[in-house]
Design a protein around this motif. Structure first.
Motif, mmCIF file in Angstrom:
data_model
loop_
_atom_site.group_PDB
_atom_site.id
_atom_site.type_symbol
_atom_site.label_atom_id
_atom_site.label_comp_id
_atom_site.label_asym_id
_atom_site.label_seq_id
_atom_site.Cartn_x
_atom_site.Cartn_y
_atom_site.Cartn_z
ATOM 1 N N LEU A 124 1.022 -0.919 0.288
ATOM 2 C CA LEU A 124 -0.318 -0.152 -0.108
ATOM 3 C C LEU A 124 1.426 0.799 -0.324
ATOM 4 C CD1 LEU A 124 -3.046 -0.867 2.532
ATOM 5 C CD2 LEU A 124 -2.866 -1.229 -0.194
ATOM 6 N N PRO A 125 0.054 2.236 -0.819
ATOM 7 C CA PRO A 125 -0.615 3.147 -1.073
ATOM 8 C C PRO A 125 -1.439 1.957 -2.459
ATOM 9 C CG PRO A 125 -0.095 4.565 -2.102
ATOM 10 C CD PRO A 125 1.618 3.476 -0.978
ATOM 11 N N GLU A 126 -0.241 1.403 -3.168
ATOM 12 C CA GLU A 126 -0.141 0.173 -4.514
ATOM 13 C C GLU A 126 -1.270 -0.273 -3.882
ATOM 14 O OE1 GLU A 126 1.121 1.517 -7.266
ATOM 15 O OE2 GLU A 126 2.225 3.310 -5.790
ATOM 16 N N PHE A 127 -2.375 -0.621 -5.302
ATOM 17 C CA PHE A 127 -3.241 -2.099 -5.993
ATOM 18 C C PHE A 127 -4.188 -2.453 -4.518
ATOM 19 C CE2 PHE A 127 0.871 -3.076 -8.203
ATOM 20 C CZ PHE A 127 -0.239 -2.561 -9.776
ATOM 21 N N ARG A 128 -4.569 -0.745 -4.296
ATOM 22 C CA ARG A 128 -5.532 -0.817 -3.467
ATOM 23 C C ARG A 128 -7.080 -1.677 -4.214
ATOM 24 N NH1 ARG A 128 -3.976 4.135 -2.709
ATOM 25 N NH2 ARG A 128 -6.557 5.200 -3.968
ATOM 26 N N GLY A 129 -7.806 -2.520 -2.597
ATOM 27 C CA GLY A 129 -9.328 -3.457 -3.552
ATOM 28 C C GLY A 129 -8.622 -4.691 -3.303
ATOM 29 N N ARG A 130 -9.633 -4.733 -4.224
ATOM 30 C CA ARG A 130 -9.765 -6.498 -4.590
ATOM 31 C C ARG A 130 -8.215 -7.550 -5.491
ATOM 32 N NH1 ARG A 130 -13.886 -8.181 -1.290
ATOM 33 N NH2 ARG A 130 -15.607 -6.991 -1.416
ATOM 34 N N ALA A 131 -8.388 -8.534 -5.459
ATOM 35 C CA ALA A 131 -7.232 -9.094 -6.031
ATOM 36 C C ALA A 131 -6.158 -8.467 -6.202
ATOM 37 C CB ALA A 131 -7.946 -9.399 -7.780
ATOM 38 N N PRO A 132 -4.984 -8.154 -5.515
ATOM 39 C CA PRO A 132 -4.440 -7.578 -5.520
ATOM 40 C C PRO A 132 -3.154 -7.791 -6.573
ATOM 41 C CG PRO A 132 -4.369 -7.724 -3.042
ATOM 42 C CD PRO A 132 -5.366 -8.221 -3.946
ATOM 43 N N VAL A 133 -3.191 -8.724 -5.993
ATOM 44 C CA VAL A 133 -1.783 -9.575 -6.678
ATOM 45 C C VAL A 133 -2.006 -9.873 -8.327
ATOM 46 C CG1 VAL A 133 -0.778 -12.297 -6.576
ATOM 47 C CG2 VAL A 133 -0.832 -11.215 -4.577
ATOM 48 N N ASN A 134 -3.177 -10.158 -8.596
ATOM 49 C CA ASN A 134 -3.654 -10.841 -9.931
ATOM 50 C C ASN A 134 -3.397 -9.483 -10.415
ATOM 51 O OD1 ASN A 134 -5.736 -12.125 -8.068
ATOM 52 N ND2 ASN A 134 -4.975 -13.946 -9.796
ATOM 53 N N ASP A 207 -0.413 6.960 1.393
ATOM 54 C CA ASP A 207 -0.623 8.020 0.637
ATOM 55 C C ASP A 207 -1.142 7.752 -0.345
ATOM 56 O OD1 ASP A 207 -0.331 10.287 -0.867
ATOM 57 O OD2 ASP A 207 1.637 10.534 -1.208
ATOM 58 N N LEU A 208 -2.646 7.721 0.203
ATOM 59 C CA LEU A 208 -3.301 7.358 -1.042
ATOM 60 C C LEU A 208 -3.822 8.395 -2.515
ATOM 61 C CD1 LEU A 208 -6.902 7.515 1.311
ATOM 62 C CD2 LEU A 208 -4.806 5.492 0.807
ATOM 63 N N THR A 209 -3.174 9.554 -2.229
ATOM 64 C CA THR A 209 -2.780 10.123 -3.629
ATOM 65 C C THR A 209 -1.673 9.382 -4.841
ATOM 66 O OG1 THR A 209 -0.719 11.324 -3.250
ATOM 67 C CG2 THR A 209 -2.549 12.335 -2.672
ATOM 68 N N ARG A 210 -1.109 8.069 -4.491
ATOM 69 C CA ARG A 210 -0.369 7.448 -5.243
ATOM 70 C C ARG A 210 -1.277 5.539 -5.052
ATOM 71 N NH1 ARG A 210 3.558 5.752 -1.375
ATOM 72 N NH2 ARG A 210 4.670 4.382 -2.865
ATOM 73 N N GLY A 211 -0.969 5.086 -6.666
ATOM 74 C CA GLY A 211 -1.566 4.070 -6.143
ATOM 75 C C GLY A 211 -3.191 3.954 -6.861
ATOM 76 N N GLY A 212 -3.928 3.461 -6.884
ATOM 77 C CA GLY A 212 -5.390 3.528 -6.900
ATOM 78 C C GLY A 212 -6.089 2.052 -7.017
ATOM 79 N N TYR A 213 -7.115 2.363 -6.494
ATOM 80 C CA TYR A 213 -8.239 0.864 -6.634
ATOM 81 C C TYR A 213 -8.547 0.304 -7.495
ATOM 82 C CZ TYR A 213 -9.474 2.813 -1.665
ATOM 83 O OH TYR A 213 -9.276 3.573 -0.245
ATOM 84 N N PHE A 214 -9.106 -1.031 -7.886
ATOM 85 C CA PHE A 214 -9.533 -1.918 -8.299
ATOM 86 C C PHE A 214 -10.148 -3.108 -7.839
ATOM 87 C CE2 PHE A 214 -4.485 -0.354 -8.896
ATOM 88 C CZ PHE A 214 -4.446 -0.301 -10.504
ATOM 89 N N GLY A 215 -10.756 -2.938 -8.719
ATOM 90 C CA GLY A 215 -12.237 -4.330 -8.269
ATOM 91 C C GLY A 215 -12.083 -5.587 -8.897
ATOM 92 N N GLY A 216 -12.764 -6.256 -8.129
ATOM 93 C CA GLY A 216 -13.156 -7.377 -8.129
ATOM 94 C C GLY A 216 -12.825 -8.557 -10.343
ATOM 95 N N ARG A 217 -12.691 -9.611 -9.324
ATOM 96 C CA ARG A 217 -12.368 -9.757 -11.060
ATOM 97 C C ARG A 217 -13.505 -10.927 -11.591
ATOM 98 N NH1 ARG A 217 -7.881 -8.342 -13.754
ATOM 99 N NH2 ARG A 217 -8.141 -10.259 -15.449
ATOM 100 N N THR A 218 -13.034 -11.552 -12.688
ATOM 101 C CA THR A 218 -14.635 -12.257 -13.262
ATOM 102 C C THR A 218 -14.020 -13.802 -13.227
ATOM 103 O OG1 THR A 218 -15.592 -11.413 -14.589
ATOM 104 C CG2 THR A 218 -16.327 -11.366 -12.189
ATOM 105 N N PRO A 219 -14.221 -14.145 -14.262
ATOM 106 C CA PRO A 219 -13.239 -15.252 -15.223
ATOM 107 C C PRO A 219 -13.348 -14.161 -16.450
ATOM 108 C CG PRO A 219 -14.760 -16.645 -14.094
ATOM 109 C CD PRO A 219 -15.362 -15.266 -13.411
ATOM 110 N N GLU A 220 -14.402 -14.075 -17.091
ATOM 111 C CA GLU A 220 -14.705 -13.246 -18.178
ATOM 112 C C GLU A 220 -13.890 -12.365 -18.408
ATOM 113 O OE1 GLU A 220 -16.152 -11.807 -22.474
ATOM 114 O OE2 GLU A 220 -16.520 -13.676 -21.045
ATOM 115 N N ASP A 221 -13.141 -11.645 -17.705
ATOM 116 C CA ASP A 221 -11.667 -11.037 -17.405
ATOM 117 C C ASP A 221 -10.736 -11.540 -18.280
ATOM 118 O OD1 ASP A 221 -13.116 -8.998 -16.918
ATOM 119 O OD2 ASP A 221 -12.672 -8.977 -14.732
ATOM 120 N N GLY A 222 -10.518 -12.710 -18.445
ATOM 121 C CA GLY A 222 -9.427 -13.293 -19.231
ATOM 122 C C GLY A 222 -9.322 -13.310 -20.812
#
Length: 328
Positions: A124-134, A207-222
């Motif tokens: 953090l603050p990189e890759f906040r939110g869901r599925a951060p490793v992916n 520092d929330l001015t860096r990085g960003g939020y990411f949502g969950g992923r679904t199989p269709e995102d592949g």
């Protein structure tokens, strides 16, 4: 015994030696971090976890199994906002709360019960939110890690308590990186736990001015866009390779999933680099090897391809592609 979604295992542990905690946990990170708390003398009064979904590939360790073996009371509520869960957590009278890969957001009423800390699978603050490793693998990051931070109503926004970084190597899949992040989470928690229990843990800015939020992923995102450069297609493959649903492409009504691939200079690719210049983007078979031709003329060498759960050989794919091209 169980009632109203509450399951209490037979007590097996010795009386508590440390501060009392309620733990929200799931997945491998949940298992390993819960073990750290137990080893550190924390009195885990209650664990809140999830029922495994029949529609999900369960490749990870079970928090429920750990609770049963350690004699820890646990519950698997469907709704983290339920009045029943809030009452249960309050009744446990925790001094601290932890969330280790629990999948639901905790409402303000729960967070008000005791100081709460979350383990997040990125730096953090990189890759906040869901599925951060992916997401880290998909975006071609070369480093990630685990962050323990104070929980607030806004996700992944609280002050940072501890971090541990790990490398993402060029051919690492998200599954491999997740294994590293699990170890990083265990190490980060182990190192900071004594000061956390003593109330002297550091609080570093997030520092929330860096990085960003990411949502969950679904199989269709592949789904693969073969017009993209090869590195982007390869990153997608690495980000969703099994045991995740996998990167896929549809040809003549058949869905092909890439199980294993490389973007490099292995023997088959060396033979066929020039041939790629005259091949359209998409799946191709050259010299009895399967390739994925990308928009920049480079190719992924595909060593394992499947359709409907069954392996597809180069010969089989060649015949299917030829039939499709002829309109059969």
């Amino acid at each position: 015994m169980s009632a109203a979604g509450i399951t209490v295992a037979t007590p097996l542990r010795h009386p508590a030696r440390g501060r009392r905690a309620v733990v929200f946990a799931y997945h491998n990170v949940g298992v390993r971090c819960l073990k750290v708390l137990l080893a550190g003398g924390v009195d885990v009064a209650l664990v809140v976890t999830h029922e495994d979904s029949a529609n999900e590939n369960i490749w990870f360790e079970s928090v429920v199994s750990l609770c049963r073996s350690e004699g820890i009371a646990y519950t698997t509520p469907a709704d983290a906002k339920s009045a029943e869960l809030l009452a249960r957590v309050r009744a446990a009278q925790p001094e601290l709360m932890f969330s280790f890969y629990y999948r639901h957001m905790l409402p303000a009423e729960l967070l008000a019960v005791a100081p709460a800390y979350n383990m997040h699978g990125s730096l953090l603050p990189e890759f906040r939110g869901r599925a951060p490793v992916n997401w880290a693998v998909l975006h071609g990051a070369d480093v990630t890690g685990a962050t323990l931070h104070e929980m607030t109503v806004k996700p992944d926004a609280g002050a940072i308590v501890a971090q541990m970084e790990v490398p993402i190597l060029p051919d690492d899949s998200a599954f491999e990186v997740f294994g590293k992040v699990t170890v990083a989470a265990e190490q980060a928690l182990w190192r900071v736990l004594p000061t956390l229990l003593a109330g002297t843990a550091p609080r570093l800015p997030n520092d929330l001015t860096r990085g960003g939020y990411f949502g969950g992923r679904t199989p269709e995102d592949g789904r693969i866009d073969w017009q993209l450069p090869a590195q982007q297609v390869y990153n997608l493959h690495r980000a969703v390779a099994p045991p995740y649903p996998g990167a896929f492409t549809d040809v003549a009504g058949v869905r092909y999933v890439i199980e294993r691939a490389r973007l490099g200079k292995d023997t088959c690719e060396q033979i066929s680099n020039v041939a790629a210049l005259s091949l359209p983007p998409g799946l191709a078979v050259v010299d009895n090897c399967i390739f994925g031709v990308c928009g920049d003329g480079r190719m992924l060498t595909i060593s394992a391809l499947s359709a409907d759960g069954a392996a597809v050989s180069a010969q089989q794919l060649h015949s299917r592609l030829a039939a499709s091209a002829s309109g059969q």
